[in-house]
Write an enzyme that holds these catalytic residues in place. Structure first.
Site, PDB file in Angstrom:
ATOM      1  CG  ASP A 277     -24.883 -10.784  28.864  1.00 31.90           C
ATOM      2  OD1 ASP A 277     -25.896  -9.250  28.042  1.00 31.90           O
ATOM      3  OD2 ASP A 277     -24.016  -9.414  28.351  1.00 31.90           O
ATOM      4  CG  HIS A 311     -26.745  -7.172  25.736  1.00 34.69           C
ATOM      5  ND1 HIS A 311     -25.498  -7.614  27.614  1.00 34.69           N
ATOM      6  CD2 HIS A 311     -26.277  -5.394  25.444  1.00 34.69           C
ATOM      7  CE1 HIS A 311     -25.066  -6.659  27.445  1.00 34.69           C
ATOM      8  NE2 HIS A 311     -25.939  -5.597  26.417  1.00 34.69           N
ATOM      9  CB  SER A 506     -22.634  -3.338  26.047  1.00 31.54           C
ATOM     10  OG  SER A 506     -23.596  -3.383  27.164  1.00 31.54           O
TER      11      SER A 506
END
Length: 681
Positions: A277, A311, A506
């Site tokens: 990520d 994220h 996600s």
């Protein structure tokens, strides 16, 4: 005869003093009789009787293999009985085998009786149940001052006084009609015994008779008490509806059964989950201590990993944030270790090859699970090949577990989640147990992708998790949520280390990655196919959807919007335990010096750098001779280890832990040996 009348009769012949003494004696006898009646049920603990009373609301059953599910058992017992527990009995797996005992395929169940019974009616009902051919054992439940519900299984534990007393144990067991199941692997004086249909008494009565014989140090029945799951003290845990849904955000109480799974495992330090990520903050208070190594940055092709956005930190926290630290949240698997692999997740030159590099680096450096909360609008064979490499070669050939988010486009499952059936494709579920959509109860305007490639769903909206520290993350002081009427909500933490509304598939993908890590924590011998099968077979059929048998979906009923359903952490972990191999008494070792013969401690004081069982190769080429490692940016050096088995018993599966350090003088164990890899073989 009443005590007063008895005293009068005796008074004709004895003087008053004697009569009073006798009256006192009669009172003692009557009191003792009452006490004895109240202690009809008891067990011994440290030589003292522990009183029990019947609880006539529950029954414990052992049924044979022709009753493989609760529906068939329900038809067998009574329509007014609720089956609250039903599971395969795998008790012998944790024991060292004794004699010729072979575990039979049996199931155990807990019945909850809907109608009240007297003690006499209850005991009669137990006998009626046990009289049925398919029911092997029916035993009562009890209560005491501390617990209202104490189940009695068909097992008991006996500790012999010395290893020479096994013959006494065996003799009495035969006389009582009970079976010696196995020996405790860690405390060899303890044995587990099992009552069957042929036993003279149940496990409580049998244990008491063993102890009262005076031949054994301890004898205890296996009493079962439902321990309340421990609730972490993390302040935001109450918001984590995916782990414990108490109706937050208007939810329906549907969650991943994580608290129950934690009663079995919170994860193993030997299990490594890579997060491919943005990279995550390895110094985050919730993550530091749960990280491994320095990670890898795909943008530069070097270590350490960087933090290229917010994220990755959010995804990492969902998987493995520390629990019970009075801070923030708890991860699904708070005891596993996290590996950071950073990528910009942006459409830059060579970006897809960089993501492929991240997958390859992760599995080659020991990742058991790779969580990917990203997608690509264009398909790439180079990514497909990297995924195939991890699936085929990761974990010493067992295969790395690869998970991808399904996508947030409210349409078909996106790429790469749809590219390979061995990927676990994860969709998002709302707090109300439905597919996250534009009309789901959370009120957020997006939808989880679904369709033919969807495997399972997990909570994916209104998720509390870790955030980048300071003002760089999602939570920069205040947050407005659309489902709260535009209400301005102040930051929960002055240090801004958390966000309370991380959303999307996600968020769902790392939820399932955490469950996969729990599965491997109890059974590291599983292949990637077996882990996927376990997660799919154990999923909960939530939301009121019509799950049906579907071609190409062999792991149970399936639905286009929910896949196999909501991931069930507890059921997945239990199923993984049932698949543990019986490793027996094998004795594995690797020579760390030339004359090492596998004894501990090793008597050979020779140099360890000429071991014939540990050698380095400059490439992963399978060569059998040592090479000096060299510094390279892109391809790894390899360490090969030969494992020997001193025993004549074949090893089914075991773990190899390899610790390594940068070359230097004055290295001290364990301070300098911080790099680590785990392989299952």
């Amino acid at each position: 005869m009443q005590p007063k009348l008895l005293i009068q009769q005796i008074g004709r012949y004895w003087n008053v003093d004697r009569v009073l003494k006798l009256a006192f004696l009669v009172c003692i006898l009557l009191t003792s009789t009452s006490l004895a009646l109240s202690q009809k049920y008891f067990y011994y603990y440290n030589g003292e009787k522990q009183p029990l009373e019947l609880n006539t609301n529950y029954v414990y059953l052992v049924v044979q293999s022709d009753i493989p599910d609760s529906n068939q058992l329900s038809a067998l017992v009574d329509k007014d009985v609720q089956i609250t527990k039903f599971s395969l009995d795998n008790s012998a797996q944790t024991l060292k085998a004794v004699g010729n005992y072979k575990a039979s395929s049996e199931y155990w169940a807990e019945l909850k009786l809907k109608s009240d019974m007297s003690s006499e009616e209850y005991l009669t009902y137990l006998k009626m149940l046990e009289a049925q051919e398919s029911i092997k054992v029916a035993t009562p439940y009890f209560k005491n001052q501390e617990e209202e519900k104490i189940g009695l299984s068909n097992y008991l534990y006996v500790k012999i006084k010395s290893k020479d007393d096994f013959s006494r144990l065996d003799k009495l067991a035969r006389e009582m009609g009970v079976t010696i199941v196995g020996q405790n692997k860690f405390m060899p004086l303890w044995y587990t015994l099992k009552c069957t249909k042929d036993s003279k008494f149940n496990a409580l009565e049998t244990a008491n008779r063993f102890y009262e014989s005076g031949m054994f140090e301890h004898a205890e029945p296996d009493l079962m008490v439902d321990e309340l799951p421990h609730t972490p003290n993390d302040p935001l845990y109450g918001d984590q509806w995916g782990l414990n849904n108490t109706g937050q955000y208007g939810g329906a109480g549907t969650d991943m059964q994580v608290e129950d799974a934690w009663e079995i495992t919170k994860g193993s330090r030997d299990v490594i989950v890579a997060v491919l990520d943005h990279g995550f903050e390895m110094n985050h208070p919730e993550l530091q201590g749960n990280t491994i190594g320095t990670g890898f940055d795909t943008e530069s092709g070097t270590t350490p990993a960087l933090v290229l956005g917010s994220h990755g930190t959010a995804c990492a926290g969902i998987i493995g944030a520390r629990d019970d630290n009075n801070t923030g949240i708890s991860g699904v698997a708070p005891n596993v270790r996290l590996m950071s692999v950073s990528n910009s997740l942006a459409g830059t030159p060579n970006s897809r090859q960089k993501r492929a590099d991240g997958i390859n680096w992760a599995w080659q450096n020991g990742a058991d699970v790779i969580s990917n909360s990203w997608g690509s609008g264009v398909q790439y064979a180079i990514i497909d090949n990297a995924i195939t490499n991890a699936l085929n070669n990761g974990r010493g050939g067992l295969g790395t577990i690869i998970l991808f988010s399904a996508g947030n486009g409210n349409g078909n499952v996106s790429y790469p989640a749809n590219s390979n059936p061995d990927i676990i494709a994860v969709g998002a579920m709302s707090p109300c147990g439905e597919r996250k959509s534009f009309t789901s109860c959370d009120g957020e305007g997006w939808g989880s992708d679904f369709g033919a490639q969807l495997d399972v769903v997990a909570p994916g909206v209104l998720i509390s998790t870790t955030d980048r520290q300071g003002s760089a993350g999602y939570n920069n002081g205040v947050t407005i949520h659309p489902n709260l009427g535009g209400t301005l909500v102040a930051n929960d933490y002055a240090d801004q280390n958390h966000t309370v509304w991380f959303n999307g598939t996600s968020a769902a993908c790392p939820m399932v990655a955490g469950v996969a890590a729990l599965v491997l924590s109890v059974n590291p011998c599983l292949t990637h196919d077996e882990v996927e099968d376990i997660i799919e077979q154990s999923a909960q059929k939530v939301g009121g959807y019509a799950y049906v048998n579907t071609f190409g979906r062999p792991n149970g009923t399936w639905h286009n919007e929910m896949g196999y359903g909501l991931v069930n952490a507890e059921a997945a972990v239990q199923l993984a335990q049932q698949m543990l191999p019986d490793n027996g008494d094998f004795d594995l070792y690797a020579k760390d010096r030339p004359f090492d013969i596998g004894s501990e401690p090793n008597p050979d004081n020779g140099p360890m750098w000429i071991s014939e069982d540990i050698w380095v190769r400059q490439n992963l080429d399978g060569g059998a001779s040592h090479q000096n490692p060299e510094f390279k940016l892109f391809s790894p050096n390899g360490v090969y280890v030969k494992i020997r088995n001193k025993s004549s018993v074949t090893s089914d599966c075991a773990n190899l832990s390899l610790y390594f350090s940068k070359a230097s003088t004055g290295l001290v164990w364990p301070n300098h040996w911080i790099n680590y890899a785990l392989l299952a073989f």
